[in-house]
Design an enzyme around this catalytic site. Structure first.
Site, PDB file in Angstrom:
ATOM      1  N   GLY A   1     -20.357 151.257  77.944  1.00 55.04           N
ATOM      2  CA  GLY A   1     -20.091 150.476  79.247  1.00 55.04           C
ATOM      3  C   GLY A   1     -20.802 150.742  79.902  1.00 55.04           C
ATOM      4  O   GLY A   1     -21.060 150.247  81.215  1.00 55.04           O
ATOM      5  N   CYS A   2     -21.579 151.889  79.744  1.00 53.13           N
ATOM      6  CA  CYS A   2     -22.421 152.486  80.951  1.00 53.13           C
ATOM      7  C   CYS A   2     -23.733 152.249  80.621  1.00 53.13           C
ATOM      8  O   CYS A   2     -24.486 152.188  79.596  1.00 53.13           O
ATOM      9  CB  CYS A   2     -22.417 154.159  81.095  1.00 53.13           C
ATOM     10  SG  CYS A   2     -20.831 154.843  82.019  1.00 53.13           S
ATOM     11  N   GLN A   3     -24.738 151.639  81.646  1.00 53.98           N
ATOM     12  CA  GLN A   3     -25.988 151.102  81.223  1.00 53.98           C
ATOM     13  C   GLN A   3     -26.746 152.685  81.408  1.00 53.98           C
ATOM     14  O   GLN A   3     -27.658 152.629  80.367  1.00 53.98           O
ATOM     15  CB  GLN A   3     -26.776 150.467  82.617  1.00 53.98           C
ATOM     16  CG  GLN A   3     -27.879 149.943  82.251  1.00 53.98           C
ATOM     17  CD  GLN A   3     -28.677 149.067  83.544  1.00 53.98           C
ATOM     18  OE1 GLN A   3     -27.947 149.050  84.509  1.00 53.98           O
ATOM     19  NE2 GLN A   3     -29.377 148.297  83.156  1.00 53.98           N
ATOM     20  N   SER A   4     -26.544 153.694  82.043  1.00 54.96           N
ATOM     21  CA  SER A   4     -27.327 154.838  81.611  1.00 54.96           C
ATOM     22  C   SER A   4     -26.404 155.566  80.608  1.00 54.96           C
ATOM     23  O   SER A   4     -25.265 155.224  80.281  1.00 54.96           O
ATOM     24  CB  SER A   4     -27.072 155.712  82.919  1.00 54.96           C
ATOM     25  OG  SER A   4     -27.606 154.974  83.984  1.00 54.96           O
TER      26      SER A   4
END
Length: 139
Positions: free
Chosen positions: A51-54
């Site tokens: 769920g984290c783009q990074s």
């Protein structure tokens, strides 16, 4: 120090910057730079927060009934965000972590000043930290 006391400390830190979001971002970056390095053996795909783009790697351990976290990210603002969350939740019992309301996130204006992708990533971090605390509490 309780979770609520740490949250209040962070609120007071961010109040020093008033509406200066450039300063708040720089503070987040400095927090990220102060984050202890995660052991390289934990930078594996199963430690990535979904769920984290990074890329954000999170390792959680139960040490004497206190949950300790280490983390790293390939993005400087995101690394600051995870450092902030570790500062608030690290070293507490699973029950305290799960019950934490984390009101400071709204009070310092993070949700409204982060991009939607970073805001979603922050929520994913919080969710994963709470899930890890629950899982480690049952072991």
């Amino acid at each position: 120090m309780s979770i609520e006391e740490t949250e209040q400390e962070i609120i007071e830190e961010f109040e020093l910057f008033e509406e200066d979001w450039e300063g708040k971002y720089e503070h987040l970056i400095e927090l990220g730079k102060s984050l202890p390095l995660i052991d390289a053996k934990y930078k594996t795909p199963d430690k990535l927060i979904k769920g984290c783009q990074s890329q954000v790697w999170l390792h959680s351990e139960n040490l004497d009934n206190k949950i300790e976290y280490t983390a790293d990210s390939d993005a400087i603002i995101t690394k600051g965000l995870v450092a902030l969350m570790i500062r608030v939740l690290g070293g507490h019992t699973a029950a305290e972590i799960v019950a934490a309301k984390l009101d400071f996130i709204d009070k310092i204006g993070l949700k409204e000043h982060l991009s939607p992708t970073r805001s979603n990533g922050l929520l994913s971090m919080v969710k994963q930290m709470k899930l890890d605390a629950l899982a480690l509490n049952k072991q």
